[in-house]
Structure formats: structure tokens, C-alpha cells
Design a protein around this motif. Structure first.
Motif, short mmCIF file in Angstrom:
data_model
loop_
_atom_site.label_atom_id
_atom_site.label_comp_id
_atom_site.label_asym_id
_atom_site.label_seq_id
_atom_site.Cartn_x
_atom_site.Cartn_y
_atom_site.Cartn_z
N ASP A 1 -21.71 83.33 6.39
CA ASP A 1 -20.28 83.20 6.68
C ASP A 1 -20.04 83.58 8.14
OD1 ASP A 1 -17.56 83.04 6.61
OD2 ASP A 1 -17.28 84.46 4.97
N ASN A 2 -19.80 82.58 8.98
CA ASN A 2 -19.51 82.78 10.40
C ASN A 2 -20.66 83.41 11.18
OD1 ASN A 2 -16.88 81.68 10.37
ND2 ASN A 2 -16.02 83.61 9.63
N THR B 1 -24.16 82.31 13.31
CA THR B 1 -24.73 81.13 13.94
C THR B 1 -26.24 81.22 14.02
OG1 THR B 1 -22.74 80.92 15.30
CG2 THR B 1 -24.69 79.67 15.99
N ALA C 1 -14.59 87.76 14.21
CA ALA C 1 -14.19 87.22 12.91
C ALA C 1 -15.08 87.83 11.83
CB ALA C 1 -14.32 85.70 12.89
N ASN D 1 -17.79 88.22 9.23
CA ASN D 1 -19.07 87.52 9.12
C ASN D 1 -19.95 88.22 8.10
OD1 ASN D 1 -20.81 89.59 10.66
ND2 ASN D 1 -19.15 89.16 12.09
#
Length: 226
Positions: free
Chosen positions: A77-78, A80, A92, A94
């Protein structure tokens, strides 16, 4: 001239040692996790990077993952993917979770970067939590957060300055943390220069001490009255 040289070299060596310590505070670390200590056959390792609201942006990079061959990314989740690793941002929510058997020793490099924050001093927290197959915390975890490891990033106060990495409560039986080798090398170089300064000072003072001892021995001892 000799005293000037000794003072100059001593100051240079001390400056290098201080630079090494400062660099160590802002560099990355190598994290090792012994999953065999968890007392469960399998489960999940969960990674998150968070900060209080209104903080400046910071990133955490997991790289050079070792021992994750049987791990499967269960949740992303969020976060990279980047160069075989994973990049987190504190701006954000994550979360990155691996499903894996708890039968191996894992390791990875963890490094931080971010903007300067001259005012708030907000600290971002990179946390690692272990769960069994039932979703229960395992390991000698922090009873407040459930984390087996927490790495606290404090941003630099000036642009181009050094931030610092601290550690919160965790599981010392399962998780070990060491600085990256480049930081040990820099510290070792500074300490070696300090040792050189001390050797030069001893060499410079040894002849003086020897001369003083010889002069004292040459002074005749007064004869005792009969």
C-alpha cells in the motif's frame, strides 16, 4: 614548528573523527532479523514508515534484501518497488507485508533521506512487526506498538545537513542493527589519524625526557660530612 604541526594535525584528526560520527548518524544501517526466534512456523513481516502530521517529506529505502527468496508480498500500500528493494514515503499511509515461513535469517539495508526541517523536529518511524498466521504479534515485541524494531528518522535542521537515525523499543533477540561498512571505515580512518598524532607527540617528548634524566644524573651528589 613541531608544536604547530602537532596542533594542526591533532585538530585535523579530531575534525575527521567528528565528521565520521556525524556521518554515521545520518547514514543507513544493516538490519538482520532471525525469524526462527518468533516461536511460530510461519506468518507475516509488516513494514511501515510514518510521521506526525505537518512534517516534511522523508523517504526510507529497503535495499539489498537477503533471505527473502521464499517470501511473498502479501500487501503493498503506497510503497514503490525500486531496484530490487522498496521505497517508502512518510507523506501518505503506507504498508508492505511479506508472507513467509519463520525458518531463516533475513537482512536488508535501510537508508533514509529527506528535506531539512528547521522548526518542527518531527520524527518519522520505520517500524517492523511480526505476526503469526492468526494475525497475533510474535517475538519479544514492544508492548505498546507490537513492533520488533523501530528506526526513528530525525531530519536535518539545515539544507545539506545530516539527519539522525535512532532506535525505539524492539526485540534484541531477533533483530540486530549495525552501521553500513562505509561509516565504520570513515570512523576508523579518523581514529587512525588520532593514533598517529599520539605517536608523534610521544616521539617528540621522549628525547626531552631522556635529556632531563641525563642532566639530573650528571649533577654531583654532595658528600656527606665525616
Amino acid at each position: 614548528m613541531s608544536n604547530f604541526f602537532n596542533k594542526t594535525l591533532r585538530r585535523a584528526a579530531l575534525t575527521l573523527v567528528l565528521a565520521a560520527v556525524s556521518g554515521l548518524a545520518s547514514a543507513g544501517v544493516i538490519v538482520t532479523i532471525d525469524t526462527k526466534t518468533f516461536g511460530a512456523a510461519n506468518g507475516y513481516l509488516d513494514f511501515q514508515f510514518s510521521s506526525p502530521g505537518n512534517g516534511v517529506e522523508a523517504t526510507a529505502l529497503m535495499s539489498n534484501l537477503v533471505g527473502f527468496g521464499s517470501a511473498v508480498v502479501d500487501l503493498n500500500d503506497n510503497v514503490t518497488p525500486q531496484g530490487g528493494g522498496y521505497l517508502f514515503s512518510n507523506l501518505a499511509f503506507n504498508e508492505l507485508a511479506f508472507a513467509l515461513p519463520f525458518d531463516a535469517v533475513l537482512s536488508f539495508d535501510l537508508s533514509f533521506a529527506g528535506a531539512a526541517d528547521p522548526v518542527s523536529g518531527y520524527i518519522s518511524n520505520f517500524s517492523i512487526t511480526a505476526y503469526n498466521a492468526l494475525g497475533e504479534w510474535v517475538g519479544n515485541y514492544d508492548p505498546v506498538t507490537g513492533a520488533i524494531a523501530q528506526y526513528l528518522w530525525t531530519p536535518p535542521t539545515t539544507p545539506g545537513g545530516n539527519g539522525s537515525i535512532g532506535q525505539g523499543p524492539g526485540d534484541p533477540d531477533a533483530v540486530t542493527t549495525v552501521p553500513e561498512p562505509s561509516d565504520w571505515l570513515l570512523s576508523g580512518t579518523g581514529l587512525a589519524l588520532m593514533a598517529l598524532v599520539l605517536r608523534r607527540r610521544r616521539a617528540a617528548t621522549a628525547p626531552t625526557a631522556a635529556a632531563a634524566a641525563a642532566a639530573a644524573a650528571a649533577v654531583p651528589t654532595p658528600a656527606l660530612a665525616a
